[in-house]
Design an enzyme around this catalytic site. Structure first.
Site, PDB file in Angstrom:
ATOM      1  N   ASP A   1      -7.495  -5.552   8.037  1.00  0.00           N
ATOM      2  CA  ASP A   1      -7.046  -4.182   7.435  1.00  0.00           C
ATOM      3  C   ASP A   1      -7.062  -4.382   5.825  1.00  0.00           C
ATOM      4  O   ASP A   1      -6.402  -3.585   5.425  1.00  0.00           O
ATOM      5  CB  ASP A   1      -6.038  -3.688   8.133  1.00  0.00           C
ATOM      6  CG  ASP A   1      -4.714  -4.836   8.005  1.00  0.00           C
ATOM      7  OD1 ASP A   1      -4.744  -5.865   7.448  1.00  0.00           O
ATOM      8  OD2 ASP A   1      -3.728  -4.355   8.429  1.00  0.00           O
TER       9      ASP A   1
ATOM     10  N   GLU B   1       0.852  -1.315   0.134  1.00  0.00           N
ATOM     11  CA  GLU B   1      -0.140  -0.181   0.081  1.00  0.00           C
ATOM     12  C   GLU B   1       0.854   1.155  -0.022  1.00  0.00           C
ATOM     13  O   GLU B   1       2.190   1.270   0.605  1.00  0.00           O
ATOM     14  CB  GLU B   1      -1.011  -0.156   1.305  1.00  0.00           C
ATOM     15  CG  GLU B   1      -1.723  -1.276   1.272  1.00  0.00           C
ATOM     16  CD  GLU B   1      -2.359  -1.334   2.722  1.00  0.00           C
ATOM     17  OE1 GLU B   1      -3.359  -1.832   2.899  1.00  0.00           O
ATOM     18  OE2 GLU B   1      -1.418  -1.228   3.642  1.00  0.00           O
TER      19      GLU B   1
HETATM   20  P1  NAD Z   1       2.410 -11.192  13.197  1.00  0.00           P
HETATM   21  O1  NAD Z   1       2.515 -12.063  11.771  1.00  0.00           O
HETATM   22  O2  NAD Z   1       3.790 -10.776  13.684  1.00  0.00           O
HETATM   23  O3  NAD Z   1       1.481 -11.614  14.114  1.00  0.00           O
HETATM   24  C1  NAD Z   1      -0.037 -12.047  14.072  1.00  0.00           C
HETATM   25  C2  NAD Z   1       0.075 -13.486  15.007  1.00  0.00           C
HETATM   26  O4  NAD Z   1      -1.589 -13.591  14.855  1.00  0.00           O
HETATM   27  C3  NAD Z   1       0.870 -14.529  14.734  1.00  0.00           C
HETATM   28  O5  NAD Z   1       1.477 -14.846  15.970  1.00  0.00           O
HETATM   29  C4  NAD Z   1      -0.243 -15.729  14.457  1.00  0.00           C
HETATM   30  O6  NAD Z   1       0.037 -16.950  14.917  1.00  0.00           O
HETATM   31  C5  NAD Z   1      -1.333 -14.988  15.218  1.00  0.00           C
HETATM   32  N1  NAD Z   1      -2.889 -15.347  14.633  1.00  0.00           N
HETATM   33  C6  NAD Z   1      -3.332 -15.650  13.493  1.00  0.00           C
HETATM   34  N2  NAD Z   1      -4.394 -15.931  13.413  1.00  0.00           N
HETATM   35  C7  NAD Z   1      -4.954 -16.134  14.747  1.00  0.00           C
HETATM   36  C8  NAD Z   1      -6.267 -16.409  15.294  1.00  0.00           C
HETATM   37  N3  NAD Z   1      -7.093 -16.786  14.626  1.00  0.00           N
HETATM   38  N4  NAD Z   1      -6.184 -16.251  17.017  1.00  0.00           N
HETATM   39  C9  NAD Z   1      -5.061 -16.157  17.413  1.00  0.00           C
HETATM   40  N5  NAD Z   1      -3.813 -15.755  16.797  1.00  0.00           N
HETATM   41  C10 NAD Z   1      -3.754 -15.671  15.682  1.00  0.00           C
HETATM   42  O7  NAD Z   1       1.753  -9.844  12.650  1.00  0.00           O
HETATM   43  P2  NAD Z   1       1.791  -8.203  13.076  1.00  0.00           P
HETATM   44  O8  NAD Z   1       2.766  -7.368  12.553  1.00  0.00           O
HETATM   45  O9  NAD Z   1       1.639  -8.319  14.525  1.00  0.00           O
HETATM   46  O10 NAD Z   1       0.427  -7.429  12.722  1.00  0.00           O
HETATM   47  C11 NAD Z   1      -0.726  -8.027  12.992  1.00  0.00           C
HETATM   48  C12 NAD Z   1      -1.917  -7.606  12.223  1.00  0.00           C
HETATM   49  O11 NAD Z   1      -2.196  -6.471  12.454  1.00  0.00           O
HETATM   50  C13 NAD Z   1      -1.799  -7.989  10.662  1.00  0.00           C
HETATM   51  O12 NAD Z   1      -2.801  -8.361  10.024  1.00  0.00           O
HETATM   52  C14 NAD Z   1      -1.402  -6.769  10.164  1.00  0.00           C
HETATM   53  O13 NAD Z   1      -1.742  -6.492   8.894  1.00  0.00           O
HETATM   54  C15 NAD Z   1      -2.425  -5.755  10.986  1.00  0.00           C
HETATM   55  N6  NAD Z   1      -1.993  -4.203  11.311  1.00  0.00           N
HETATM   56  C16 NAD Z   1      -2.889  -3.282  11.507  1.00  0.00           C
HETATM   57  C17 NAD Z   1      -2.460  -2.143  11.726  1.00  0.00           C
HETATM   58  C18 NAD Z   1      -3.399  -1.024  11.795  1.00  0.00           C
HETATM   59  O14 NAD Z   1      -2.983   0.393  11.633  1.00  0.00           O
HETATM   60  N7  NAD Z   1      -4.706  -1.424  11.766  1.00  0.00           N
HETATM   61  C19 NAD Z   1      -0.882  -1.640  11.846  1.00  0.00           C
HETATM   62  C20 NAD Z   1      -0.021  -2.794  11.590  1.00  0.00           C
HETATM   63  C21 NAD Z   1      -0.477  -4.109  11.587  1.00  0.00           C
END
Ligand code: NAD
Length: 366
Positions: A243, A67
């Site tokens: 997101d 993005e």
């Molecule tokens: P990451 O991959 O480091 O961690 C995600 C975790 O979620 C993993 O440990 C995985 O095992 C776990 N997981 C997956 N499905 C699950 C479920 N059903 N129940 C419980 N745990 C589950 O990713 P991250 O960097 O921590 O990012 C997490 C999310 O946040 C991503 O989807 C990212 O796109 C989103 N994000 C959003 C924003 C925002 O501003 N809204 C900003 C940054 C990241």
């Protein structure tokens, strides 16, 4: 940062690496980093109408999303490049990586080029806290944290420092991620007397007794990270991981149990949890609550849902914050992104080619 006309002697771009950002956070400490970041984000949300805003431009693939997020006010322009690839951790790469730039609006000159991977985690957590301070019950002390990956410590600490959360119920489908989260929080000195941390075997158990529920999972699917029946009166749900189109975390029935708050409605309609709802499903933009133009939480029993997808205004704020801190701390290096020209119309001359080229005529003769 000055937005006045710049002279060639000042034409330098500050470059901040991930090591520089880590150093800023170490020098300030997490409490002050999150507190100050939250304050600048809140301030900029209060000036919502001063910003030229648009939904981010996304390229989707089977693997994730890349993005571009531009925004500007009267003096500065910023953009962030960010990806979201839930499969990356299996390849040894973070799910989310980012970089960004901050430029003067009056000349277009780029003042700052920066990593935004650490910075995104900080600004996302700070934004969650800004929203929760306006929406969660003030007596919220227990938070369920579902998804214990790269973002999770930042979320935990933002709610610890800025909301007064003192008990965390954590759950991840990968138990090692929960162990890592607990270890990292203990390693910075948050012992049991400061912060109770319970690793839960299920999302259902994590939600028991929680005042706030943060979902920050990564999965390229329409997930249901907890059952809609587990929502209790008075809960605040901070839904951060869903997101992009087809990537959600909440059962749509959760969204019908309370009022839904969003960052920038045109973007969240496409990317947020509300993509699962009809186009006229009512939502309130966060800035309206922060400026007092719309009510936030209206009763202790109300359920509030912050459907966060991340908005460019937060990155603009974060870039301004890091730029000022780097200057104050003498961090980063100056790089020449644009050539320094004695005569700004003589770009070619600056290449220094004159004595290196052979005559075109002799080349054509061969
Ligand atoms: P990451 O991959 O480091 O961690 C995600 C975790 O979620 C993993 O440990 C995985 O095992 C776990 N997981 C997956 N499905 C699950 C479920 N059903 N129940 C419980 N745990 C589950 O990713 P991250 O960097 O921590 O990012 C997490 C999310 O946040 C991503 O989807 C990212 O796109 C989103 N994000 C959003 C924003 C925002 O501003 N809204 C900003 C940054 C990241």
């Amino acid at each position: 940062m000055s937005s006045h006309a710049i002279t060639s002697s000042r034409m330098q771009t500050l470059f901040l690496s991930s090591q520089d950002i880590a150093q800023i956070v170490r020098k300030l400490g997490m409490r002050d980093s999150l507190t100050e970041m939250a304050e600048i984000i809140r301030e900029n949300y209060l000036h919502w109408n001063d910003f030229d805003k648009s939904a981010r431009l996304a390229i989707y693939s089977l693997y994730g999303v890349i993005e571009l997020m531009p925004i500007a006010d009267a003096t500065h322009y910023s953009f962030k490049y960010v990806n979201g690839h839930p499969g990356n951790t299996h390849l040894g790469l973070p799910t989310v990586m980012a970089l960004g730039a901050l430029a003067d609006i009056d000349t277009g000159y780029v003042r700052l080029l920066s990593e935004l991977t650490f910075t995104t985690a900080l600004r996302t957590a700070a934004t969650s806290a800004v929203a929760a301070r306006a929406l969660a019950r003030p007596d919220s002390r227990c938070m369920a944290l579902i998804g214990n990956g790269a973002q999770s410590e930042f979320q935990a600490l933002a709610f610890y420092y800025l909301l007064g959360v003192r008990s965390l119920h954590i759950f991840d489908t990968d138990p090692a991620a929960s162990e890592k989260l607990k270890h990292n929080l203990r390693a910075i000195g948050l012992d049991q007397s400061c912060l109770d941390i319970v690793i839960c075997p299920s999302a259902e158990q994590a939600l028991q007794g929680a005042d706030i529920v943060t979902t920050i999972t990564a999965d390229q699917s329409q997930s249901r990270v907890f059952d809609a029946e587990l929502v209790r009166p008075g809960m605040h749900i901070n839904a951060v991981g869903g997101d992009s189109p087809g990537k959600t975390e909440l059962d749509p029935r959760v969204l019908q149990q309370g009022r839904v708050f969003v960052e920038f409605e045109p973007q969240t309609r496409i990317e947020g949890e509300i993509q699962q709802m009809p186009a006229d499903f009512p939502v309130t933009e966060l800035w309206k609550v922060l400026t007092g133009q719309a009510p936030g939480r209206q009763s202790a029993n109300e359920v509030s849902i912050f459907d966060s997808v991340g908005f460019a205004l937060e990155d603009f704020s974060a870039l301004r914050f890091m730029y000022d801190k780097a200057h104050a701390l003498g961090l980063g290096v100056s790089v020449s992104i644009s050539p320094t020209l004695t005569n700004p119309k003589d770009l070619f001359g600056r290449l220094g080619l004159q004595s290196m080229e052979t005559c075109t005529a002799s080349v054509l003769e061969h």
